[in-house]
Each structure stands twice: as structure tokens, then as C-alpha cells.
Design a protein around this motif. Structure first.
Motif, PDB file in Angstrom:
ATOM      1  N   SER A 298     -62.680 -81.577  39.371  1.00 48.34           N
ATOM      2  CA  SER A 298     -63.507 -80.466  38.895  1.00 48.34           C
ATOM      3  C   SER A 298     -64.569 -81.028  37.965  1.00 48.34           C
ATOM      4  N   TRP A 300     -67.925 -80.153  35.410  1.00 44.91           N
ATOM      5  CA  TRP A 300     -68.729 -79.207  34.651  1.00 44.91           C
ATOM      6  C   TRP A 300     -70.102 -79.816  34.393  1.00 44.91           C
ATOM      7  N   GLU A 308     -71.995 -75.468  31.075  1.00 44.97           N
ATOM      8  CA  GLU A 308     -71.875 -74.261  31.881  1.00 44.97           C
ATOM      9  C   GLU A 308     -70.401 -73.975  32.153  1.00 44.97           C
ATOM     10  N   PRO A 309     -70.021 -72.695  32.173  1.00 45.17           N
ATOM     11  CA  PRO A 309     -68.583 -72.373  32.294  1.00 45.17           C
ATOM     12  C   PRO A 309     -68.002 -72.608  33.675  1.00 45.17           C
ATOM     13  N   GLU A 310     -68.803 -72.491  34.728  1.00 42.73           N
ATOM     14  CA  GLU A 310     -68.289 -72.578  36.087  1.00 42.73           C
ATOM     15  C   GLU A 310     -68.375 -74.009  36.598  1.00 42.73           C
ATOM     16  N   PRO A 311     -67.227 -74.633  36.915  1.00 34.77           N
ATOM     17  CA  PRO A 311     -67.276 -76.001  37.458  1.00 34.77           C
ATOM     18  C   PRO A 311     -67.446 -76.001  38.980  1.00 34.77           C
ATOM     19  N   VAL A 312     -67.721 -77.177  39.519  1.00 37.40           N
ATOM     20  CA  VAL A 312     -67.643 -77.415  40.965  1.00 37.40           C
ATOM     21  C   VAL A 312     -66.324 -78.137  41.221  1.00 37.40           C
ATOM     22  N   SER A 313     -65.501 -77.578  42.101  1.00 41.60           N
ATOM     23  CA  SER A 313     -64.193 -78.174  42.383  1.00 41.60           C
ATOM     24  C   SER A 313     -64.136 -78.651  43.827  1.00 41.60           C
ATOM     25  N   SER A 333     -73.162 -79.520  44.999  1.00 36.82           N
ATOM     26  CA  SER A 333     -73.827 -78.223  45.202  1.00 36.82           C
ATOM     27  C   SER A 333     -75.210 -78.139  44.578  1.00 36.82           C
ATOM     28  N   ARG A 335     -76.305 -78.754  41.681  1.00 39.33           N
ATOM     29  CA  ARG A 335     -76.331 -78.193  40.329  1.00 39.33           C
ATOM     30  C   ARG A 335     -77.175 -79.091  39.427  1.00 39.33           C
TER      31      ARG A 335
END
Length: 879
Positions: A298, A300, A308-313, A333, A335
Motif C-alpha cells: 500500500s 500513500w 493524502e488519506p487514500e492509498p494505492v494498494s 494509478s 497519482r
């Protein structure tokens, strides 16, 4: 209505996973691409010995940079070079002050300091912790040092070192390539110690070259082994570096010592805001020892001040059948961020990484005035913004009229940018078209309907390389010409594009065009008609393409080119080699893989008893029998399967003490396998690069070594094996030390595994990502005309001799790129005296180097035969 124009320009995607063996380009001291304003120094003796005169091979001013006064052992005078961007440095070259014969000053030793931001400076150390590098022994010679580990930096300081009070002067050149990853530092827990079952020593899995802070069991603020371009082996105990400890190539952590969190957290800091496409992590997967790739990760993202609160997993697919180390690609993604924090979750007891790289696009700032900053060797950063209109519509202000006046400018800028993009797209498509022609060039250059260029897309190529070392073992009394030996290489003249004209330009082609085209290779069968009686190299007959079979084998390449009469259409019933029980082959290691299959190192149970009396196996001395198993994939094409069976039939014919032998086969069921000999000492390249020449020092320190007599004995054996192949009209096409296996008694057997091994992928010229041609070992006619003959094998033998007497410490033409090697073959073709030869290795006797030079004769009729080579080399060996 308010119009806000926001323009974000993204630079091309960065290419990670730098190969240190290919990242060796001159960065611009000698040719002036590094401007004078980027060169500074702590002091200078005179204006004419300032830092701007520290350029390799330059005689401007008084001929070098010289710090003021006598240099004392305690001094730290330095020359500083600003590269304007992060750079991956792999090589450093130095000279003294020659000054047209008047200079007497040079630095015998020096140190390197470097910085990525111009504020925090670090001292370079080699893998054993040594800081001081060897310098020059005279005022004109160039001495180059491989930087292992490499340096990732923007600023470099060269600090001359002396043991006695003396005057020093220096000229320098840096070699490397841009560090497009943009990674400034990574932070991670320190590596840990492992106690392996059956191994009495403790295995240290630490980051031994990390250049940041190491405290409280955490690494922070630096770069190290995860960015040095060296990937670990399948077996993490095996090492790629010389004289280091087991497990050196990996940074590893144990699950049960990281608390109950079950993951390893790493943080990555980059030079600027980027859009991240993916992350590639080279991970070990030796599951039999409790090591697996991570189960999931994961990440961040921190684009500015906060995370940012939403990670890429991402979850990986675990593989308990293949123990090979591999790159795991984690999609990110697209980001945007300047920093990443990733948590890698364990899948077993241990997790080990050897390389991490990122693929990303640079996002340039958008809220600044239009401006451009020139970056040598890099990009021009362009940003643009517009000012919004005023809201006051009742009474137009000066600002609104100004906005109206700016509209044509904005439109003009946009039109200009669009035109530039169109031109760039056109150039990319055109270069892709040329590259497709380049891929087909070796197969089509003799076809009179096709004209191609084996070169890049420009009209000229300027080679930024240091001068070629002298061809004699003894250095010259002084340079007779201050110009670089090889400044510019022009592409093939248009008159050479037409093969008909090409034949007239080459003496051997103009005298007998039909006979000289009968070398097999990539020539089309309808170009010429040849008979077996036509001679191309002394008494060795050659055959038309219609009479040549090139066996593909599992590597997707070919081992030998042989007369077609030896391999008629055949089936499994035609195989004379004995069928070996498949279940008695025990997998030990994957040696390599190719387009159609894999090569494995296996232990063969009961093989001597199976082969019976007269077995070609050497005395085992109680050791198990190791064999190489070439295995065809079950889904291989019918053509590949047929070629595989043909190769078995060819291999069964070979019977020479210096040629690898086919022992048995497994063809009664799929996958098809052939079992050949394998030597305990592996390939000659790896064997030699881990040794030094025998001396009292090596004896005293118990350093693995070889004697000059050993090297000559190896050369004789290779020439003997090739003499045998030439007597059968076989053309090997890939002779090199990587294709020579060695047993405990230093007996050499010529094989063909090199191309299939990832370890040697950099030795092959890639066309559209596939390793296909070993151009650094190939004769010029093989590169330009696709002509492979016994004479081209002789050329490769000369390069193989050069490898042996350099102890395989460096790749042939290591300072030339693949494209420049191809250009150099054009210089052999034009024969105007500008071709580059390999230098004479210091260990090589002059008479032997003269023999190498004969192997590299431009005219193939001037090259010796393998019989002649064998007779010339044999007297040098003590019988």
C-alpha cells in the motif's frame, strides 16, 4: 465569463533500472557541453590554470587545473563540477598537465565528494570502504576508475591526494547518464542478520553502500544498494561482486523481528512533483529458505505538505513453484506526489529487495511567468499562466484591456506549442520507422531492392569517448597529436546504401561477388548461387543460404550454422542419444531462459551408470554429477520443436575434448529436453572476473588467482575446440568467454548458454527489447552484411582472447554505446584509418596482441585460420 488557461507540460516517462555497464557516456568536460560557469575550484595557481582548463585532452590555457601552491597531505583542495541535473555516474577519468611537453604535474591519487542539493556533501567509498582512487603515473596518459558503487549526484568535487608535499594538476572527464528516476533518497529499517541452516557464517542483509544517516536501526536521507543498478541472483547467498560477503546484493528483513505489524515501511523522496505510473521492485523468492516476494503493498502520496488519506494498494500473485528472483511491477494509478510512503507486507518469514525503481512523468509548475531554463544534457523547462479578466464590466479597466491585448499572444503561444508537438510526433514516428528498417537491416542489406542504414536517425554521430589507449604495451613518449583519436564517425555514404555499389567498394566482394556472399548468415537465398567449392577464408568451404541450417534452440538464437546435409528431416525415432529417465533430473538452478524454453542446472542421479563404460564424464571425485538441461517449452511452435530435434542430432555428432557434449535426451514426452555436460567452475567470464593475476600478494592474502600460463592454456584449448568446429564447417556465431565452461582442472569446453542468461543480456544488441546480436564480438561484415563464417568466428576469438587477458574485468569497447560499436564497424568497412581497436591488455605479451590484431584484420583473407591460431598459441604453453 472568466477564462483560466492552465497548461501543464509533462516530460517523457523516466526509465528506471539503469544498467551500469551501458550507462557510460561522456558527460561533457572534453567536448564543452559542461560550460565554464559550471566549473569552480577552491583555488588556482594562475588564471591560465583555472577550473575551466580541467578538461580531458584539452591543451587550452596552461593545460590543466592546478590548485595554488604546493599540495600538502592534509590539504583538501578541490575542483567542483555542476552537472545541472541528477546524474548516475559510473566512471571517472583523469589526466595530468602535459602542456605540449612542458608539463610535469599530475595527481597520483584523488578522492571524490558529491552532493545532490549542493549543501549536504558525501564522500564516495568503494564497496570495501576505500575512499582514495588511483590517479595518473604520467602527464599525458588517461587513467579511468570504475565507480562501484556508482554515484547519484548533481555536484561532484575532485580532491587530489598526495603523500608528500608536491604540485598537482588535473584534467578530468565524467561518464554516466541522466538519473531520470528523480529519486533523492529512501528511508527504511536497517537490514538484518540471518543464520542460515547448514551455513556457519552469519549472513548480513544490510544496505552496505547507503550514503544517508544510519541511526536507531533506521536508514534515512540517502541512497544505496536499492538504486545501484545491480540485481541480486535467484539464490540470495550468491553474489555478483568480488570479495564481499554472502547476501551482499540484498536488503532483507525478518517478519518476527518487526513487531506485530507484519510489514516493512519505506519512504521515497523525489526531486520534484511527479505523476507516478508504476514502481518496480526486484525481490527474492527463494521460498525453500523462507523468502518470498511481498504479499501486498500500500502506497500513500504526498504532493505538498500533507499525506493524502487514500492509498494505492496492490496484491501480488505468490508463486511457490518458481524460486527465481523477479521484478514485481506495482501500478501507481498516475497519482501525483513528491514523496511516497509504501508498506510492503510479508508473505513468509523473510522479505528481500535488491533494486527499486519508479516510472513517472515530471509535472512542471504552472503558476509562474513564461520562462525557460537551459539544462545541459537535459530539458528546457517551460511554464505558462494567464491573468484572469477583471469582473468590472461597467467600467473597463486597464487590466481588462491588457487582457484583450494578451489574447493574440496566448493564441500564438498555443499555436506554436501545437506545431512543436506535431513536429515531435512526426519525428518519433519517423524514428520508429527507421528503427523497424534497422531491425530488418542485417537480413536485407544484400537485397538490391532494399537500402538501409545501420545507424541512428541523425546524419552524423559525435562520439564522446576518451582517447583509445595505445595498441602497444609500452606507453608513448608523449602524444603526437592532441586531437581525440576518434572524434566523429559519419554514417555510410549514400553510395554504400546500394548493395551493388557495396560489392564494388569491397575488394573481396568486387573480385568474387558470388563467392564472398556465400557465408550464410542473414543473406537471402536468391542473392547469389554458391557451391561448396567456393572459398572465402583460406581452405574453409562455405555454403549458400539455401544450404545452411541455423538452429534456434531454446534461446531463440542459434548455436551453430551447419551444412544442411547434416540435418535432414527427422523425428524422435532418428535421435541416437539415449533416453534418460526424467525423474532422475533434480533441479538446482535456472541458468537462463530464451524465446522458446529454459536452461537449467540439474543434478543427474545415476548418470555415470546409465552411460556405462566410455562415459564422457570426468572423474567425479565423489561429487554429484551436474548437467545442463535445455528444455523446450511445451507450447513451442512446430518449427521450434523441429529445430530442437535437429540441434540434438547435430550435438550428437560433436566429439572433441573442448566442445560441450550431448549426454542424453528426454524426448519420449513433453517438454523435450537435451542433457549436456556442465562444468563445476561455471563459465570462464565469471571465473576470471573473480580472480587476480598470480603474485606474491595474492598468495600472501589467499586471493583467488590465475597465472599467465593458465591464461595461455585456456587460449590454446579454445582455439583447439574452434579448430575442430571449423573442420566440420560449423560456424559458432557467438564465441565469447561467457560461452566457455570450465572444470576444476581448468579444462575448457565451448558451449552456447550465454545468450539465454540474464546475467549477460547487456552483451547483446537489443532490437525492440530482444537481445539478438553480440555486436561487440562480431566482425564488421557480420554487423553490416549479416555474413557469418569461420572468418567471423576468428574475429570473435580475438575478442575472446582480449577478454581472457583483461581477466574479464571490462566489456569490450566498454566506453562505446551499442550504436557507436555499429558505427565503428562502418569505419572498418570504409578503411580510412579511423576505426577503433581494443587496447592491448597489460597482461598480454606483445606477440599475442599482434595475433589478436590479425584476427581483427579488415580483409578476411588476412585473418589466420583456427589451425594457424592453434599452432601459434601452442608453443606458449608449458607442455
Amino acid at each position: 465569463m472568466h477564462l483560466f488557461l492552465l497548461l501543464i507540460l509533462q516530460l517523457p516517462a523516466a526509465i528506471g533500472q539503469i544498467d551500469p555497464e551501458h550507462c557510460r557516456y561522456a558527460l561533457g568536460m572534453e567536448d564543452g557541453r559542461i560550460p565554464n560557469e559550471d566549473l569552480t575550484a577552491s583555488s588556482r595557481w594562475y588564471e591560465t590554470t583555472g577550473p575551466q582548463y580541467a578538461r580531458l585532452n584539452s591543451e587550452d590555457g596552461d593545460g590543466a587545473w592546478c590548485p595554488e601552491g604546493q599540495l600538502e597531505p592534509s590539504d583538501s583542495q578541490y575542483l567542483q563540477i555542476d552537472l545541472r541535473r541528477l546524474t548516475f555516474l559510473t566512471l571517472f577519468g583523469t589526466q595530468g598537465r602535459y602542456a605540449r611537453g612542458l608539463g610535469k604535474e599530475f595527481a597520483t591519487h584523488y578522492r571524490l565528494n558529491y552532493s545532490r542539493d549542493g549543501q549536504l556533501w558525501k564522500s564516495w567509498k568503494n564497496r570495501l570502504g576505500k575512499e582514495v582512487l588511483d590517479g595518473n603515473k604520467d602527464t599525458y596518459g588517461i587513467f579511468s576508475n570504475d565507480l562501484k558503487p556508482p554515484i547519484i549526484a548533481r555536484f561532484v568535487r575532485v580532491i587530489p591526494v598526495t603523500r608528500l608535499s608536491s604540485t598537482v594538476c588535473m584534467r578530468v572527464e565524467l561518464y554516466g547518464c541522466p538519473w531520470d528516476d528523480g529519486l533523492l533518497s529512501y528511508s527504511a529499517p536497517e537490514g538484518q542478520l540471518m543464520m542460515a541452516p547448514g551455513n556457519p557464517s552469519v549472513i548480513s542483509l544490510n544496505d552496505s553502500t547507503y550514503d544517508g544517516v544510519h541511526e536507531k536501526r533506521k536508514l534515512s536521507g540517502g541512497l544505496g544498494q536499492l538504486t545501484d543498478g545491480v540485481t541480486g541472483r535467484d539464490d540470495f547467498l550468491a553474489i555478483r561482486q568480488y570479495n564481499v560477503w554472502q547476501g551482499y546484493d540484498y536488503l532483507g528483513w525478518r517478519n518476527d523481528t518487526q513487531g506485530t505489524q507484519g510489514y516493512v515501511e519505506m519512504e521515497f523522496v523525489f526531486d520534484r512533483l511527479r505523476n507516478f505510473t508504476s514502481m518496480k521492485v526486484h525481490s527474492n523468492n527463494m521460498y525453500t529458505r523462507g523468502v518470498k516476494i511481498f504479499s501486498s503493498v500500500s502506497c500513500w502520496f504526498k504532493p505538498s505538505l500533507s499525506w493524502e488519506p487514500e492509498p494505492v494498494s496492490f496484491s501480488t500473485i505468490l508463486d511457490d513453484r518458481n524460486p527465481s528472483a523477479r521484478y514485481v511491477t506495482v501500478p501507481l494509478s498516475r497519482r501525483a506526489a513528491r514523496s511516497l510512503r509504501c508498506r510492503f507486507y510479508y508473505a513468509d518469514v523473510w522479505m528481500m529487495f535488491s533494486e527499486i525503481s519508479f516510472q513517472s512523468d515530471i509535472i512542471l509548475p504552472t503558476q509562474q511567468p513564461l520562462m525557460g531554463t537551459s539544462v545541459p544534457g537535459g530539458h528546457r523547462d517551460i511554464t505558462m499562466t494567464t491573468t484572469p479578466k477583471s469582473d468590472n464590466t461597467a467600467a473597463p479597466s486597464a487590466s481588462s484591456s491588457s487582457d484583450e491585448g494578451n489574447t493574440p499572444i496566448l493564441i500564438g503561444c498555443l499555436v506554436t506549442i501545437i506545431l512543436l508537438l506535431v513536429i515531435i510526433i512526426f519525428l518519433i514516428l519517423w524514428c520508429q520507422c527507421v528503427c523497424k528498417v534497422l531491425e530488418k537491416a542485417p537480413r536485407q542489406i544484400l537485397d538490391e531492392e532494399v537500402t538501409v542504414r545501420l545507424s541512428s536517425c541523425s546524419d552524423t554521430i559525435i562520439l564522446q569517448t576518451p582517447p583509445v589507449p595505445p595498441r602497444s604495451r609500452h606507453p608513448p613518449a608523449g602524444p603526437t597529436n592532441t586531437d581525440p583519436h576518434y572524434e566523429r564517425v559519419f554514417l555510410l555514404d549514400p553510395q554504400y546504401q546500394n548493395p551493388a555499389v557495396l560489392r564494388n567498394k569491397l575488394p573481396e566482394l568486387s573480385q568474387s561477388a558470388e563467392a564472398s556472399a556465400c557465408g550464410g548468415g542473414y543473406a537471402k537465398p536468391d542473392v547469389t548461387q554458391c557451391t561448396p567449392h567456393q572459398s572465402f577464408n583460406n581452405n574453409a568451404p562455405h555454403y549458400a543460404e539455401t544450404d545452411i541450417v541455423r538452429l534456434q534452440g531454446v534461446t531463440g538464437s542459434n548455436m551453430y550454422a551447419v551444412p544442411a546435409l547434416t540435418v535432414d528431416s527427422l523425428t524422435r525415432k532418428d535421435i541416437s542419444a539415449a533416453e534418460f529417465p526424467r525423474h532422475q533430473l533434480i533441479f538446482r538452478e535456472k541458468l537462463g531462459e530464451g524465446q522458446f524454453g529454459e536452461v537449467h542446472l540439474c543434478e543427474a542421479e545415476g548418470l555415470p551408470e546409465f552411460l556405462g563404460e566410455g562415459s564422457p564424464l570426468p572423474d567425479r571425485d565423489g561429487h554429484s554429477v551436474l548437467v545442463a538441461v535445455k528444455q523446450l517449452r511445451a507450447d513451442a511452435t512446430s518449427q521450434a520443436r523441429n529445430d530442437f530435434l535437429k540441434e540434438i542430432k547435430i550435438m550428437s555428432r560433436l566429439d572433441d575434448p573442448n566442445i560441450i557434449r550431448l549426454l542424453c535426451v528426454c524426448v519420449s514426452s513433453d517438454p523435450l529436453c537435451m542433457v549436456t555436460e556442465y562444468m563445476e567452475n561455471g563459465d570462464l567470464n565469471m571465473f576470471l572476473c573473480q580472480r587476480e593475476i598470480e603474485s606474491t600478494l595474492t598468495h600472501a592474502n589467499n586471493i583467488p588467482s590465475v597465472s599467465l600460463s593458465d591464461l595461455l592454456h585456456m587460449a590454446v584449448q579454445i582455439s583447439s575446440g574452434m579448430k575442430y568446429l571449423a573442420s566440420l564447417n560449423f560456424v559458432h556465431r557467438d564465441l565469447a568467454t561467457r560461452n566457455c565452461l570450465l572444470d576444476r582442472r581448468l579444462t575448457i569446453k565451448i558451449a552456447d548458454f550465454g545468450m539465454s542468461r540474464n546475467l549477460y543480456s547487456s552483451d547483446y544488441y537489443r532490437i525492440q527489447g530482444r537481445a539478438v546480436l553480440p555486436i561487440r564480438w562480431m566482425a564488421w561484415e557480420s554487423i553490416l552484411l549479416g555474413k557469418f563464417t569461420t572468418a567471423s568466428d576468428v574475429w570473435a576469438f580475438g575478442v575472446t582472447l582480449w577478454e581472457i587477458f583483461t581477466l574479464c574485468k571490462e566489456q569490450p569497447y566498454s566506453l562505446l554505446s551499442d550504436e557507436q560499436v555499429i558505427e565503428n564497424s562502418g569505419e572498418f568497412f570504409r578503411n580510412q584509418g579511423r576505426q577503433i581497436f581494443l587496447y592491448a591488455p597489460p597482461l598480454c605479451p606483445p606477440s599475442l596482441f599482434e595475433l589478436m590484431m590479425r584476427c581483427w584484420s579488415r580483409n578476411i583473407t588476412d585473418r589466420p585460420t583456427f589451425e594457424g591460431l592453434y599452432q601459434a598459441l601452442r608453443p606458449h604453453v608449458n607442455q
